[in-house]
Design a protein around this motif. Structure first.
Motif, PDB file in Angstrom:
ATOM      1  N   GLU B  80      44.387  47.211  14.625  1.00 21.87           N
ATOM      2  CA  GLU B  80      45.637  46.456  14.476  1.00 21.87           C
ATOM      3  C   GLU B  80      45.447  45.232  13.579  1.00 21.87           C
ATOM      4  O   GLU B  80      46.409  44.745  12.972  1.00 21.87           O
ATOM      5  N   ILE B  81      44.220  44.731  13.488  1.00 17.49           N
ATOM      6  CA  ILE B  81      43.977  43.562  12.631  1.00 17.49           C
ATOM      7  C   ILE B  81      44.251  43.934  11.170  1.00 17.49           C
ATOM      8  O   ILE B  81      44.991  43.254  10.459  1.00 17.49           O
ATOM      9  N   ASP B 119      38.621  36.990   7.515  1.00 13.34           N
ATOM     10  CA  ASP B 119      38.056  36.551   8.802  1.00 13.34           C
ATOM     11  C   ASP B 119      39.126  36.758   9.877  1.00 13.34           C
ATOM     12  O   ASP B 119      40.315  36.808   9.565  1.00 13.34           O
ATOM     13  N   PHE B 120      38.701  36.884  11.100  1.00 10.50           N
ATOM     14  CA  PHE B 120      39.673  37.019  12.187  1.00 10.50           C
ATOM     15  C   PHE B 120      39.065  36.517  13.484  1.00 10.50           C
ATOM     16  O   PHE B 120      37.849  36.448  13.629  1.00 10.50           O
ATOM     17  N   MET B 122      39.962  36.798  17.838  1.00  4.62           N
ATOM     18  CA  MET B 122      40.824  37.456  18.833  1.00  4.62           C
ATOM     19  C   MET B 122      40.652  36.802  20.187  1.00  4.62           C
ATOM     20  O   MET B 122      39.556  36.388  20.534  1.00  4.62           O
ATOM     21  N   ASN B 123      41.719  36.756  20.931  1.00  5.89           N
ATOM     22  CA  ASN B 123      41.597  36.434  22.352  1.00  5.89           C
ATOM     23  C   ASN B 123      42.100  37.656  23.103  1.00  5.89           C
ATOM     24  O   ASN B 123      43.298  37.885  23.196  1.00  5.89           O
ATOM     25  N   ASP B 124      41.184  38.472  23.592  1.00  8.39           N
ATOM     26  CA  ASP B 124      41.618  39.663  24.324  1.00  8.39           C
ATOM     27  C   ASP B 124      40.978  39.715  25.697  1.00  8.39           C
ATOM     28  O   ASP B 124      40.954  40.729  26.353  1.00  8.39           O
ATOM     29  N   LYS B 125      40.452  38.557  26.133  1.00  2.00           N
ATOM     30  CA  LYS B 125      39.769  38.560  27.430  1.00  2.00           C
ATOM     31  C   LYS B 125      40.700  38.162  28.575  1.00  2.00           C
ATOM     32  O   LYS B 125      40.411  38.382  29.727  1.00  2.00           O
ATOM     33  N   ARG B 204      39.445  28.634  14.326  1.00  2.00           N
ATOM     34  CA  ARG B 204      38.199  29.414  14.237  1.00  2.00           C
ATOM     35  C   ARG B 204      38.089  30.161  12.914  1.00  2.00           C
ATOM     36  O   ARG B 204      37.008  30.448  12.443  1.00  2.00           O
TER      37      ARG B 204
END
Lengths: 352, 264
Positions: B80-81, B119-120, B122-125, B204
């Motif tokens: 998806e990124i 660059d990317f 993610m917050n998926d936690k 970030r």
């Protein structure tokens, strides 16, 4: 020490002088943070402590270990020191020794560490009930060096993509080298080196350099490759870093030789030279460039203080060189690697 | 010849159908629910019906989203990124930062002048600040999620939420209601809390985001209150497409078209 049985001494750090344990007549057994022992270490260790230390304690609490005649801990970080304390609580009858490990390879530190190794040798003699000589230690260093050379050759093939079974097989061999009797492992490694190489089909993945601390699961490497990256070089403490060739064969003092060899080996973030505290960043960059990686993956344990202190410098060095960095944090379970799938795949897509 | 992009997310399954020239023919958004194959079929059937074509006229399909491997008959599965980046490039060519807040995770993507990901983060936690988070807050406030969008208007902005954990934030909202705090103040506090979390995520990938062009995708971009809070936090206007939740599927369809052209 009764014959006819494998006598093992456990350890948990790649700085452990395994040649000394071998010279004392024991099989060095690295307690890897693997398996599916229930998560119980939290009874003794803080929630926010390194998962590597906790997973090792989980295995001890679950009796998921072979018989050990003793346990050697290196005083390499706070988590490992706490683990040695907790180990004494969980296994009160087992011999445990904590060996102080200097943070720098200066001459003073090497002399101090040589003294620590002399003390460890005495403890190992007490555990085995038999003495061993400097010549025995030299002979064990030579044998361990041979294993290191074989693993280095096999590792080269895996990184080129010519090893049958690829990176996951390589990790399986590292794990066997870290846990099984030397004779058996050497036979296996010689056979692997003698076997034909395959065509480098794995090169479809984007070449990346991997650094970090513990990643002992062979399936983790298969997972990386299935996400579209090819590990072209690496420095993790459950890989080649744990099989470092000890030089200085002409040294008169074998303990000094061993101390010098261990402290001069591939650097982990808790070890540095006082005049160049940020050198690990240069080393990561140099190794990544040497293997022609298009990007770098850092795989470190959650709550690993030594790495947390070094990562900003590593990040800056890679950014200046134009090498993208993907940081992943793990908890010594395959589940956490699975959750990282999108990140690793997106990183591979970005590098293509 | 037609090209299909399917984005199977945690909350919704989106499909976009392109014509031969890359023009959007139809798009659809359906709830994912518990049976994701059914959601894929529903979203696909909807765009086929809207465009008046049959499935065998589709030349290539690319899937994306967390369930991208569940889509059968795909030419490729792409993260998806990459797909959101490709989709936003086609809508806002000059975007340098993409913020995607979806049902269950949030992402910050840095784009180069060609729209390529450089660059990317993610917050998926955890679900803090995502669509699930907003659903829980709407439930606590006893309003529909769509109503949240403008409920902050006129707020003084003096209420701050101390926790972004979905569970703790819901308790905090209930406590604020019990204390008689106005709903608009609570919603404003929620929006600013989400914005501050996203600012940290963007830092970030772009430590200095001043002057950069920012676009937003994902279902949460429908919430104009969150977009306003983000604009204030970044001190710049945020570009939001008319259908932000289909940007991933659009990117997937565009990639399907490019991949098919390369293979032919």
């Amino acid at each position: 020490m009764p014959q006819g049985k494998i006598h093992r001494v456990g350890h948990a750090c790649s700085y452990t002088p395994t040649a000394l344990i071998h010279a004392a007549g024991f099989t060095p057994y690295r307690v890897l943070p693997v398996g599916d022992s229930p998560d119980r270490a939290g009874q003794l260790l803080h929630d926010n402590l390194c998962p590597h230390a906790k997973r090792i304690l989980d295995r001890a609490m679950d009796e998921d270990l072979p018989d050990l005649d003793g346990m050697v801990f290196m005083n390499c970080c706070d988590a490992m020191r706490r683990l040695s304390d907790a180990w004494r609580t969980v296994r009160p009858k087992q011999g445990v020794v904590l060996v102080d490990l200097p943070v720098s390879p200066t001459d003073t530190s090497v002399s101090f560490f040589a003294g620590e190794l002399t003390r460890l040798a005495q403890t190992l003699q007490e555990w085995s009930g038999q003495s061993f000589t400097s010549a025995d230690i030299s002979s064990s260093i030579d044998a361990m060096n041979e294993m290191a050379e074989l693993l280095k050759e096999i590792s080269k093939r895996a990184r080129k993509g010519t090893l049958v079974g690829g990176s996951s097989r390589l990790q399986g061999l590292f794990n066997r080298g870290a846990t099984e009797p030397l004779g058996q492992t050497m036979e296996l490694l010689r056979s692997a080196v003698g076997a034909a190489e395959r065509r480098p089909t794995a090169q479809n993945g984007v070449p990346v350099y991997l650094f970090g601390n513990v990643l002992p699961e062979p399936e983790a490497f298969a997972h990386f490759e299935s996400c579209g990256v090819h590990i072209a070089g690496d420095s993790v403490c459950t890989g080649l870093r744990a099989f470092n060739r000890i030089g200085g064969g002409n040294s008169e003092d074998v303990f000094w030789r061993l101390a010098r060899g261990l402290l001069d080996g591939p650097r982990c973030p808790r070890t540095f030279h006082p005049s160049q505290p940020g050198k690990i960043a240069e080393e990561v960059l140099a190794e990544a460039q040497a293997c022609q990686a298009k990007g770098v993956i850092g795989y470190t344990m959650k709550f690993c203080d030594p790495y947390m202190s070094r990562l900003p410098g590593i990040r800056d060095a890679l950014r200046e060189a134009g090498l993208p960095l993907l940081l992943l944090d793990g908890d010594c379970t395959l589940r956490s690697i699975g959750q990282q799938r999108t990140r690793i795949e997106a990183f591979a897509e970005m590098l293509r | 010849m037609y090209y299909l992009g399917v984005d199977l997310g945690s909350l919704s399954c989106d499909a976009v159908l392109l014509d031969h020239d890359g023009g959007v023919l139809a798009s659809s958004v359906v709830l994912t629910g518990a049976r994701n194959r059914e959601a894929i079929a529903k979203a696909t059937d909807a765009v086929l019906r809207l465009a008046g074509i049959t499935e065998d006229q589709i030349r290539a399909t690319v899937s994306t989203g967390y369930g991208r491997d569940r889509v059968e008959k795909r030419l490729a599965a792409v993260t998806e990124i990459t797909c959101h980046a490709r989709g936003i490039k086609s809508l806002f060519g000059g975007a340098q930062i993409l913020i995607d807040i979806g049902g269950q995770d949030s992402k910050a993507v840095r784009l180069d002048p060609n729209g390529q990901v450089i660059d990317f983060a993610m917050n998926d936690k955890c679900a803090a600040g995502t669509g699930r988070f907003l659903e829980a807050m709407a439930r606590a406030l006893q309003v529909d999620i769509e109503e949240l969008a403008d409920l902050d208007l006129g707020a003084s902005g003096n209420v701050t939420l101390s926790s972004m954990c979905t569970v703790f934030a819901e308790s905090e909202v209930v406590s604020l209601i019990a204390d008689g705090v106005e709903v608009r103040e609570i919603v404003s506090g929620l929006n600013r809390a989400i914005a501050s979390r996203i600012v940290a995520l963007v830092r970030r990938v772009a430590p200095m985001s001043n002057g950069l062009s920012i676009a937003m995708s994902g279902g949460v971009a429908h919430n104009s209150g969150v977009v306003r809070a983000l604009s204030q936090a970044f001190e710049t206007a945020i570009s939001v497409p008319p259908k932000p939740d289909t940007v991933g599927a659009l990117g997937a369809a565009l990639i399907a078209r490019e991949k098919y052209a390369r293979q032919s």
